[in-house]
Scaffold this active site. Structure first.
Site, PDB file in Angstrom:
ATOM      1  NE  ARG A  55      -2.935   0.316   3.311  1.00  0.00           N
ATOM      2  CZ  ARG A  55      -2.401   0.875   4.398  1.00  0.00           C
ATOM      3  NH1 ARG A  55      -2.099   2.159   4.408  1.00  0.00           N
ATOM      4  NH2 ARG A  55      -2.186   0.159   5.489  1.00  0.00           N
ATOM      5  CE1 TYR A 106     -16.152  12.756 -15.377  1.00  0.00           C
ATOM      6  CE2 TYR A 106     -15.638  12.808 -13.043  1.00  0.00           C
ATOM      7  CZ  TYR A 106     -16.049  12.116 -14.170  1.00  0.00           C
ATOM      8  OH  TYR A 106     -16.363  10.787 -14.068  1.00  0.00           O
ATOM      9  CE  LYS A 202     -12.841   9.199 -18.382  1.00  0.00           C
ATOM     10  NZ  LYS A 202     -13.077  10.435 -17.670  1.00  0.00           N
TER      11      LYS A 202
HETATM   12  C1  LIG Z   1     -13.448  10.740 -16.403  1.00  0.00           C
HETATM   13  C2  LIG Z   1     -12.974  12.023 -15.839  1.00  0.00           C
HETATM   14  C3  LIG Z   1     -12.663  12.122 -14.475  1.00  0.00           C
HETATM   15  C4  LIG Z   1     -12.855  10.978 -13.495  1.00  0.00           C
HETATM   16  O1  LIG Z   1     -11.946   9.942 -13.718  1.00  0.00           O
HETATM   17  P1  LIG Z   1     -12.218   8.402 -13.339  1.00  0.00           P
HETATM   18  O2  LIG Z   1     -10.984   7.733 -13.828  1.00  0.00           O
HETATM   19  O3  LIG Z   1     -13.473   7.993 -14.050  1.00  0.00           O
HETATM   20  O4  LIG Z   1     -12.393   8.318 -11.867  1.00  0.00           O
HETATM   21  C5  LIG Z   1     -12.189  13.345 -14.016  1.00  0.00           C
HETATM   22  N1  LIG Z   1     -12.034  14.401 -14.828  1.00  0.00           N
HETATM   23  C6  LIG Z   1     -12.334  14.340 -16.147  1.00  0.00           C
HETATM   24  C7  LIG Z   1     -12.159  15.542 -17.001  1.00  0.00           C
HETATM   25  C8  LIG Z   1     -12.822  13.149 -16.691  1.00  0.00           C
HETATM   26  O5  LIG Z   1     -13.131  13.099 -17.989  1.00  0.00           O
END
Ligand SMILES: *Cc1c(COP(=O)(O)O)cnc(C)c1O
Length: 365
Positions: A55, A106, A202
């Site tokens: 961890r 977001y 992403k």
């Molecule tokens: C998807 C997204 C997040 C959140 O990320 P996760 O990996 O789904 O927890 C935060 N900020 C933006 C701009 C996003 O597109």
């Protein structure tokens, strides 16, 4: 942290981002050594020098952090998800503190801050980040400013250098969610941001097969606090996810180049389409938003009739996807009912166009 094969180069910052994306975070070059890092699956380490517990640290995380930190120009920490990284940053606001954030941001960040505000943990001040004067004015007495540029999903663009400089002068901690841009299109730390946060899920990972997040900072105190949060909240990534994200990042430059070129071309064509009332495209990146002339029913029709585009939330994968944002109950009412957000992928642009054009044309009110 593994040694870097490129540490022999006189100054690795003379190397372009593409070269660093490919070459950093690899094991030391030695006869018989593997070309890439392994997936270190261990909770437990032999006592003495080095790692102590799974961890606290993991060498697969560190390979990924080495690459992302280098590209953004700071020290990176990987987290279980983008939201885990965002929570760690929001936790930097002192109890009862004031946080400035965009009206359109977001939706996970938005809901988290709203819930904390309702619970009395902090006060939220919403601004239009495209209104520089109003945003700077909101900094007085604030503890943190949160920025996305462009914002999700309205694609508003903030004057980051001016706002970040104003935050710095007032001692307001600045955090920029750089998920839409990646460090290839913007490096907010160089513009004065204290922390950059990513949904690695992403573009960075890029293949819609992993959920992961990261923070990057050049400030040792903030780094120590973020690391402490990750350890004590247990917001750690799985080693397998970190490995997948790093493998995806090796081709970030190639994917971004194609996706951005496709997005620019589609934005141009959509702007001239009879069935499109409005196109939002900030001039960079691979997110384009359109509003069909037929309104919400036409937007729903597009989601249901595309064959190549994936009707799905999320973004940044190699595959193109789209969705009507207001289908989510939590989406602000200031986001138009008919707004369809396109995450443009790396397919052939003419194939993407034909599918979208057919979906737009086949709507009859
Ligand atoms: C998807 C997204 C997040 C959140 O990320 P996760 O990996 O789904 O927890 C935060 N900020 C933006 C701009 C996003 O597109």
């Amino acid at each position: 942290m593994p040694d870097q094969p490129m540490s022999n180069a006189t100054d690795h910052h003379a190397l372009a981002p593409a070269t660093r994306l490919v070459g950093l975070g690899r094991p030391a070059r030695a006869p018989g050594a593997p070309a890439g890092p392994g997936i270190e699956l261990s909770s437990t380490y032999v006592a003495g020098e080095g790692p102590t517990y799974g961890r606290f640290s993991n060498r697969t995380w560190e390979s990924l952090e080495r690459v992302l930190g280098d590209l953004e120009g700071g020290a990176a920490l990987s987290f279980a998800s983008g939201m885990a990284a965002i929570s760690a940053c929001v936790d930097l606001v002192p109890h009862g503190g004031v946080m400035v954030l965009p009206q359109h941001v977001y939706n996970g960040s938005s809901s988290l801050v709203d819930q904390l505000a309702e619970a009395g943990r902090l006060t939220a001040r919403r601004v239009d980040p495209a209104d520089t004067a109003a945003t700077v004015a909101a900094l007085d007495g604030a503890d943190m400013i949160w920025l996305e540029s462009p914002t999700n999903p309205m694609l508003e663009v903030a004057d980051l250098p001016t706002i970040l400089a104003a935050a710095g002068q007032r001692g307001v901690v600045s955090v920029v969610d750089n998920t839409f841009n990646t460090p290839l299109l913007a490096r907010p730390l160089e513009l004065g941001a204290d922390v950059v946060v990513h949904s690695v899920t992403k573009y960075l990972a890029g293949h819609s097969d992993v959920v992961l997040g990261a923070t990057v900072t050049g400030d040792d105190d903030l780094l120590a606090r973020l690391r402490n949060h990750r350890t004590l909240h247990g917001a750690i990534p799985g080693p397998h996810e970190a490995w997948l994200a790093l493998r995806g990042m090796r081709t970030l430059h190639l994917r971004m180049e194609r996706a951005c070129a496709n997005a620019a071309e589609l934005a141009t064509r959509l702007a001239e389409h009879d069935a499109v009332a409005r196109v939002r495209y900030p001039g960079l990146g691979a997110i384009v938003c359109l509003e069909p002339t037929g309104g919400q029913p036409a937007a729903e029709h597009i989601e249901q009739s595309v064959e190549l585009w994936l009707p799905a939330t999320s973004l940044g994968g190699v595959e193109s996807s789209l969705e009507r944002r207001r289908r989510h109950a939590g989406e602000p009412e200031s986001v138009p009912d008919a707004l369809v957000r396109l995450s443009v992928g790396v397919e052939d642009v003419d194939d993407l166009w034909r599918d979208l054009d057919a979906a737009l044309r086949s709507f009859s009110a």
